[in-house]
Design a protein around this motif. Structure first.
Motif, short mmCIF file in Angstrom:
data_model
loop_
_atom_site.label_atom_id
_atom_site.label_comp_id
_atom_site.label_asym_id
_atom_site.label_seq_id
_atom_site.Cartn_x
_atom_site.Cartn_y
_atom_site.Cartn_z
N ASN A 237 10.94 11.07 39.03
CA ASN A 237 10.78 12.36 37.85
C ASN A 237 12.07 13.19 37.81
OD1 ASN A 237 10.09 14.62 36.42
ND2 ASN A 237 8.44 15.07 37.58
N ALA A 238 12.85 12.81 36.99
CA ALA A 238 14.38 13.24 37.25
C ALA A 238 14.21 14.89 36.97
CB ALA A 238 15.29 12.52 36.05
N THR A 239 13.20 15.57 36.28
CA THR A 239 13.25 16.91 35.96
C THR A 239 13.17 17.74 37.16
OG1 THR A 239 11.17 16.78 35.01
CG2 THR A 239 12.81 16.52 33.57
N ALA A 240 12.40 17.03 38.32
CA ALA A 240 12.11 17.79 39.43
C ALA A 240 13.03 17.38 40.56
CB ALA A 240 10.61 17.51 39.74
N GLN A 241 13.71 18.18 41.03
CA GLN A 241 14.62 18.07 42.01
C GLN A 241 14.74 19.03 43.10
OE1 GLN A 241 18.48 16.15 41.39
NE2 GLN A 241 17.63 15.02 39.81
N PRO A 242 14.99 18.92 44.49
CA PRO A 242 15.26 19.86 45.35
C PRO A 242 16.49 20.58 45.45
CG PRO A 242 15.34 17.80 46.62
CD PRO A 242 14.91 17.48 45.01
N ILE A 251 10.58 6.98 49.27
CA ILE A 251 11.55 6.05 48.58
C ILE A 251 10.97 4.74 48.30
CG2 ILE A 251 13.79 5.16 48.43
CD1 ILE A 251 14.38 7.20 50.91
N ASP A 252 10.92 4.59 46.80
CA ASP A 252 10.58 3.18 46.22
C ASP A 252 11.55 2.22 46.67
OD1 ASP A 252 9.72 0.77 44.86
OD2 ASP A 252 8.97 2.23 43.25
N LEU A 253 11.03 1.13 47.57
CA LEU A 253 11.99 0.04 47.94
C LEU A 253 12.35 -0.75 46.71
CD1 LEU A 253 9.92 -1.43 50.95
CD2 LEU A 253 12.01 0.04 51.08
N ARG A 254 11.60 -0.87 45.70
CA ARG A 254 12.20 -1.66 44.48
C ARG A 254 13.19 -1.25 43.78
NH1 ARG A 254 5.81 -2.12 43.68
NH2 ARG A 254 6.30 0.18 43.73
N THR A 255 13.12 0.32 43.52
CA THR A 255 14.07 0.96 42.43
C THR A 255 14.99 1.60 43.26
OG1 THR A 255 12.49 2.71 42.46
CG2 THR A 255 12.11 1.05 40.69
N GLY A 256 14.90 2.27 44.65
CA GLY A 256 15.40 3.20 45.13
C GLY A 256 15.29 4.71 44.68
N ASP A 257 14.52 4.82 43.80
CA ASP A 257 13.97 6.13 43.71
C ASP A 257 13.26 6.96 44.63
OD1 ASP A 257 15.27 6.16 40.88
OD2 ASP A 257 13.30 5.70 39.83
N PHE A 258 13.54 8.24 44.59
CA PHE A 258 12.72 9.32 45.70
C PHE A 258 11.59 9.37 44.78
CE2 PHE A 258 16.35 9.95 47.89
CZ PHE A 258 15.94 10.20 49.24
N LEU A 259 10.34 9.36 45.34
CA LEU A 259 9.05 9.26 44.63
C LEU A 259 8.57 10.92 44.62
CD1 LEU A 259 7.38 6.12 46.06
CD2 LEU A 259 8.15 6.67 43.72
N ASP A 260 9.08 11.87 45.62
CA ASP A 260 8.62 13.35 45.44
C ASP A 260 9.79 14.02 45.86
OD1 ASP A 260 9.08 13.48 48.53
OD2 ASP A 260 8.14 11.61 48.50
N VAL A 261 9.62 15.52 46.05
CA VAL A 261 10.78 16.31 46.20
C VAL A 261 10.52 17.23 47.29
CG1 VAL A 261 11.47 16.29 43.95
CG2 VAL A 261 9.70 17.98 44.43
N SER A 262 9.45 16.61 48.36
CA SER A 262 8.99 17.64 49.41
C SER A 262 9.83 17.21 50.56
CB SER A 262 7.55 17.30 49.75
OG SER A 262 6.75 17.83 48.58
N LEU A 319 13.56 27.12 60.18
CA LEU A 319 14.06 26.22 59.02
C LEU A 319 12.67 26.04 58.46
CD1 LEU A 319 17.09 24.09 60.24
CD2 LEU A 319 17.05 25.96 58.87
N ALA A 320 12.38 26.58 57.27
CA ALA A 320 11.38 26.22 56.59
C ALA A 320 11.41 24.90 55.78
CB ALA A 320 10.86 27.33 55.56
N ALA A 321 10.16 24.40 55.54
CA ALA A 321 9.99 23.13 54.55
C ALA A 321 10.08 23.56 53.06
CB ALA A 321 8.70 22.30 54.83
N TRP A 322 10.34 22.48 52.29
CA TRP A 322 10.62 22.73 50.61
C TRP A 322 9.54 21.86 49.97
CZ3 TRP A 322 14.79 21.32 53.84
CH2 TRP A 322 15.04 19.92 53.83
N THR A 323 9.31 22.29 48.82
CA THR A 323 8.71 21.24 47.70
C THR A 323 9.46 21.61 46.55
OG1 THR A 323 7.15 22.89 47.16
CG2 THR A 323 6.29 21.66 48.75
#
Ligand SMILES: *[C@@H]1O[C@H](CO)[C@@H](O)[C@H](O)[C@H]1NC(C)=O
Ligand SMILES: *[C@@H]1O[C@H](CO)[C@@H](O)[C@H](O)[C@H]1NC(C)=O
Ligand SMILES: *[C@@H]1O[C@H](CO)[C@@H](O)[C@H](O)[C@H]1NC(C)=O
Ligand SMILES: *[C@@H]1O[C@H](CO)[C@@H](O)[C@H](O)[C@H]1NC(C)=O
Ligand SMILES: *[C@@H]1O[C@H](CO)[C@@H](O)[C@H](O)[C@H]1NC(C)=O
Ligand SMILES: *[C@@H]1O[C@H](CO)[C@@H](O)[C@H](O)[C@H]1NC(C)=O
Ligand SMILES: *[C@@H]1O[C@H](CO)[C@@H](O)[C@H](O)[C@H]1NC(C)=O
Ligand SMILES: *[C@@H]1O[C@H](CO)[C@@H](O)[C@H](O)[C@H]1NC(C)=O
Ligand SMILES: *[C@@H]1O[C@H](CO)[C@@H](O)[C@H](O)[C@H]1NC(C)=O
Ligand SMILES: *[C@@H]1O[C@H](CO)[C@@H](O)[C@H](O)[C@H]1NC(C)=O
Ligand SMILES: *[C@@H]1O[C@H](CO)[C@@H](O)[C@H](O)[C@H]1NC(C)=O
Ligand SMILES: *[C@@H]1O[C@H](CO)[C@@H](O)[C@H](O)[C@H]1NC(C)=O
Length: 521
Positions: A237-242, A251-262, A319-323
């Motif tokens: 989802n290119a509109t959501a980024q950390p 990470i999707d092995l087929r596309t290389g895309d990150f599937l989440d931003v956490s 160091l806190a975690a992020w979403t």
């Protein structure tokens, strides 16, 4: 308000095991040794005690169950504890242990996983491959006197090649990003299962070292190609980024895309960030883009709410975690490597600010050890940056007021990260307070976790005797926990993180196995 603490204090003083880490030093010590040398000897004693327990009841299985004098095989049955222990035994110059393990490693059949259990590419790389490569570097280098002939290191290097050659099918995906979860018998994996940032991003140091060692570019190529997707992330989802420099986790092995931003600096993500600067240490010419990626991640973390101070203890930094752009105020023992990692970055980049930030993280993690009954820090905790909502549990409220955080997982799994960061802090500053903190922590671990034929993880660091034993002794205790507790005291060890202004000749993998950097080979 303090009454409960007083009651607890009285409790400590009559339970020998919870308090023995603050007893004075033994009287029959070797008087020609200084304090640090005696401490190093005591750590070596504990290491050898644990080794002989493992050797008696578990070798060559993966782990010792120290309470029941039994064993387990959670790492595919190749003798994980033996392989993980070797580099530490070499640094301690524990000759009998070294000889046993060197004779054993060439007999391992890495083609077959016991009971065809799934093989983790990551765990196999950092523990087995890392342990073997490190032994070759140490025994071909400053510890040559500990081996009989160069045939030993040739046989070890051959096993490293055998193992990596078997593992290579993991990279046979549409992107070249490897699957982590391997079926060895069928040489197969599930393409639709995503992989994780830490498991995919903590291979490149080991596989590059192997390539340089045996003059075969293919191993390095595979991991460096996969790493490109992590260095230049794309999002499903290119509109959501950390924040810039930070990553999601799956990470999707087929596309290389990150599937989440956490994400976080803790388990699941941690050693991806760790290896960005360690690749630069390995070769500061070829891996500048890794260093730039590391700096961006550190900068975002240090200049945002991720660098977080608890309400009741503003002197502490966790160091806190992020979403995406938001933070979750949780951290844990695993994330405590970050202090040492930032210090290492400060050392190699000549940036004192980074050293100071890393010290702040390290000191805060050491404070989690100080907070508990046993003197050992917990597995996980949470905190608030504004006045916390008081609940019915006065004991918990008081703990939070004093220590800044609330324990959410009180176990101790023999983890090394706090001792590791204390070691880096000592190397960077020379401040003996870090040797003292490490010694105190190690004595607490020795007093609480030592039982039966070895060391066991415990259920509750804030209960007398650590609660109860889980009867499990992780192999990384040998690779890391003993090693960092030893090295911080053992000034005359032949391999160290270099001090300020000196060149780094070695780089430690995420399992604590030191490799020669590229220019030293
Ligand atoms: C005492 O320590 C010194 C220096 O490390 C060492 O050379 C010597 O062998 C030790 N003596 C004993 C009895 O362990
Ligand atoms: C492992 O498999 C490789 C490739 O098939 C083979 O060359 C090697 O001999 C095998 N090793 C053992 C110990 O069976
Ligand atoms: C080393 O290996 C070679 C070739 O296998 C053998 O001829 C030699 O005897 C070995 N040396 C030692 C010291 O074991
Ligand atoms: C390694 O990668 C380089 C550059 O991408 C390529 O030229 C070379 O053929 C590769 N070598 C092997 C053995 O895959
Ligand atoms: C993508 O992320 C944005 C921002 O978080 C969100 O508003 C949007 O709904 C997401 N789109 C999809 C298809 O998930
Ligand atoms: C490292 O970088 C230098 C300079 O760009 C290049 O000549 C060399 O081939 C590189 N080495 C490796 C192993 O990639
Ligand atoms: C040192 O690191 C800090 C923190 O990331 C950064 O703000 C600063 O610009 C760096 N200093 C230099 C001289 O690069
Ligand atoms: C962290 O740094 C701040 C500011 O330099 C300092 O006041 C604080 O005492 C440090 N905390 C620890 C735990 O060292
Ligand atoms: C924590 O630190 C205080 C002050 O230095 C000390 O008195 C106390 O014993 C420490 N507690 C533990 C569990 O180490
Ligand atoms: C502290 O953590 C425990 C879980 O370990 C939870 O039950 C409790 O509500 C928390 N207390 C506060 C004040 O956050
Ligand atoms: C560890 O515990 C053993 C057994 O209780 C004791 O003999 C030894 O002195 C302790 N070592 C340290 C470093 O506390
Ligand atoms: C040890 O073995 C006994 C008897 O087999 C069993 O009851 C007990 O649960 C085991 N203890 C642990 C910690 O696994």
């Amino acid at each position: 308000m303090r009454l409960h603490n007083l009651v607890v204090g009285a409790l400590i003083s009559c339970t020998s095991s919870a308090s023995s880490h603050i007893l004075p030093e033994p009287r029959n010590y070797n008087t020609t040794q200084n304090v640090a040398q005696r401490r190093a000897q005591a750590v070596k004693e504990a290491f050898e005690f644990a080794w002989y327990g493992y050797h008696t009841y578990a070798f060559p299985n993966d782990e010792l169950l120290p309470v029941n004098n039994s064993f387990s095989n959670t790492r595919n049955g190749w003798g994980a504890t033996a392989v993980d222990a070797l580099s530490t035994a070499i640094l301690m110059e524990s000759q009998d242990v070294i000889t046993t393990i060197i004779d054993y490693i060439p007999t391992i059949n890495f083609n077959v996983s016991r009971n065809n259990a799934p093989v983790s590419l990551f765990e196999t790389t950092i523990r087995y491959l890392g342990g073997i490569l490190s032994a070759v570097d140490l025994l071909n280098g400053p510890y040559q006197h500990l081996t009989q002939s160069t045939n030993d290191t040739i046989a070890l290097a051959q096993q490293a090649v055998n193992l990596a050659s078997k593992l290579k099918f993991a990279f046979d995906t549409p992107t070249g990003i490897p699957s982590n979860d391997l079926n060895f018998e069928a040489e197969s994996f599930d393409l639709s299962e995503s992989t994780g940032l830490a498991v995919a991003g903590s291979l490149v140091l080991e596989w590059t070292r192997l390539s340089d060692m045996v003059y075969r570019i293919d191993f390095a190529n595979l991991t460096q190609h996969a790493e490109e997707y992590l260095l230049h992330p794309t999002y499903h989802n290119a509109t959501a980024q950390p924040l810039p420099g930070l990553r999601g986790t799956n990470i999707d092995l087929r596309t290389g895309d990150f599937l989440d931003v956490s994400g976080s600096w803790s388990g699941g993500d941690d050693s991806f960030y760790e290896y960005l600067i360690k690749m630069f240490v390995y070769d500061p010419v070829n891996f500048t883009s890794y260093k730039d990626a590391w700096l961006e991640a550190v900068h975002s973390s240090a200049s945002s709410d991720i660098f977080s101070h608890p309400y009741s203890r503003p002197d502490l930094t966790f160091l806190a975690a992020w979403t995406g752009q938001d933070v979750i105020l949780v951290s844990g023992h695993l994330a405590c490597f970050a202090g040492g990692n930032w210090i290492l970055g400060g050392l190699v980049l000549g940036n004192q600010t980074l050293i100071n930030l890393g010290q702040n993280l390290t000191d805060s993690c050491a404070e989690t050890y100080n907070a508990t009954l046993t003197g050992i820090g917990p597995e996980a905790w949470e905190w608030e940056t504004e006045n916390f909502f008081e609940n019915d549990d006065e004991e918990v409220d008081m703990f939070i007021e004093d220590n800044g955080f609330n324990i959410t997982d009180a176990s101790y799994n023999l983890r090394p990260e706090v001792l590791e960061s204390l070691y880096y802090a000592y190397r960077a500053t020379g401040d003996t307070k870090y040797q003292d903190l490490s010694w105190k922590a190690f004595r607490a671990i020795n007093a609480t976790c030592r039982t039966g034929s070895g060391f066991s993880s415990v259920t509750n660091v804030n209960a007398p005797h650590g609660g109860s034993f889980n009867d499990f002794q992780e192999s990384y205790m040998f690779a890391e926990t003993f090693k960092y507790a030893y090295l911080i005291q053992a000034e005359d060890a032949k391999v160290h993180v270099a001090k300020k202004g000196e060149e780094q000749a070695w780089v430690f993998n995420t399992e604590g196995h030191p490799f020669k950097v590229r220019s030293q080979q």
